[in-house]
Enzyme design. Structure first.
Site, PDB file in Angstrom:
ATOM      1  CG  ASP A 129      -2.176   0.924   0.920  1.00  0.00           C
ATOM      2  OD1 ASP A 129      -2.611   1.009  -0.246  1.00  0.00           O
ATOM      3  OD2 ASP A 129      -2.666   1.560   1.863  1.00  0.00           O
ATOM      4  CG  ASP A 167      -4.369  -1.670  -4.613  1.00  0.00           C
ATOM      5  OD1 ASP A 167      -5.088  -1.775  -5.615  1.00  0.00           O
ATOM      6  OD2 ASP A 167      -4.612  -0.890  -3.691  1.00  0.00           O
ATOM      7  CG  ASP A 318     -12.840   2.372   2.011  1.00  0.00           C
ATOM      8  OD1 ASP A 318     -12.819   1.141   1.920  1.00  0.00           O
ATOM      9  OD2 ASP A 318     -13.709   3.072   1.473  1.00  0.00           O
TER      10      ASP A 318
END
Length: 344
Positions: A129, A167, A318
């Site tokens: 991330d 991701d 989130d």
């Protein structure tokens, strides 16, 4: 991560997995109606969906299920009814960093007892991330390989569908992950696909971004380097809000570039499409006015789409934006709004 869980939920998972799954095994096989909210024990019961359309396991002791029980106990029948829309749908079980074998075994055993397939999400790649809300991941490549081995040992021969590393490929393409980590990440992803596909009844879908980030031309070669040829396919729209129609179009374009691989779409929160106001860099983070999307099913609009899934768990934050708690923490106010919007 565009709306996935972080270490806050991971800590909860580590603490609760052993305790709650024992109870889950006893009741995961339930099926039928929602019960009578006048009787708290019956009204709070969480049931499985019909197997022919939705073969994935509903965790009867997840955050949404606990919220239903709390609302029933408090006499808040309307709120309980809304949250039941989330609680009675199968959602991804995000495996924590410390006890992967125990958690994977617990979830797959519970699913197996219920005659269903576990939906697992693996999100522990090193340098995860890019320092955003869900930063973290395994300490290094060797730690990640050991973690994957633990997950595989926990799954064994039981049925599982795995969404691999949201991701991880996208952040190689968009420049978010520093170049010095690229070769290792590709190697780790290929190794994870190989390990998981060596299992008898495990399907693997490598995350491949969403309809709003860029073009399939930018990611199909990286997906090949990440082992897509060995995987069952790829996943799109994980933790994001793009419509099923747009996700289907994106996925079909990408599929044509990676050997006609099938894919799955995360429809958990895409009922009203993406948010288009505010800071463009954070439109993905706890956007207002969103709604639950199509419920999980293997009966999709196109033969190249294996399933609509709720990979992201609706109602979990989130990140610390727009008044939200830490990434992955249950946020009942947001959960209620998602459910209520799905009525409109």
């Amino acid at each position: 991560m565009y709306g996935s869980r972080g270490d806050a939920f991971s800590a909860h998972a580590r603490a609760s997995a052993a305790a709650v799954l024992g109870a889950a095994l006893l009741i995961a096989g339930c099926s039928g109606g929602s019960g009578d909210d006048d009787d708290p024990d019956v009204g709070a019961r969480i049931t499985q969906q019909p197997k022919e359309a939705d073969p994935f396991w509903v965790n009867p002791d997840g955050n949404a299920a606990r919220q239903v029980a709390a609302f029933v106990k408090a006499g808040k029948k309307d709120d309980a009814r809304q949250i039941r829309k989330i609680a009675e749908q199968p959602t991804g079980e995000w495996i924590g960093p410390e006890n992967p074998e125990q958690e994977a075994r617990g979830f797959t055993e519970a699913a197996d007892r219920a005659g269903r397939t576990a939906l697992l999400v693996l999100y522990n790649i090193p340098h995860r991330d890019c320092g955003q809300y869900s930063q973290g991941g395994a300490a290094d490549g060797d730690a990640y390989r050991t973690w994957i081995d633990g997950v595989a040992a926990g799954i064994g021969d039981r049925g599982a569908t795995v969404i691999l590393e949201p991701d991880a490929v996208l952040h190689l393409v968009d420049g978010c992950t520093p170049a010095e980590f690229h070769d290792e990440r590709y190697d780790l992803l290929r190794g994870a696909v190989t390990k998981l596909k060596s299992l008898k009844n495990t399907k693997v879908y490598v995350d491949a971004g969403n309809a709003g980030w860029g073009h399939p031309d930018q990611i199909f070669e990286p997906l090949r380097r990440a082992g897509i040829d060995q995987a069952d396919g790829f996943a799109v729209n994980v933790s994001n809000f793009y419509s099923t129609e747009d996700s289907l179009a994106y996925g079909k374009q990408l599929s044509a570039k990676v050997g006609a691989k099938h894919f799955v779409i995360d429809t958990s929160r895409n009922g009203n499409g993406p948010y288009t106001e505010g800071d463009p860099d954070e439109r993905w983070c706890n956007p207002p006015g969103r709604a639950l999307g199509e419920t999980p099913t293997t009966k999709t609009a196109d033969t190249v789409v294996d399933a609509y899934l709720w990979v992201k768990r609706p109602g979990e934050s989130d990140g610390e934006c727009k008044g939200g708690p830490k990434a992955g923490e249950w946020w009942p106010t947001y959960a209620l709004k998602l459910a209520e919007e799905s009525d409109t």
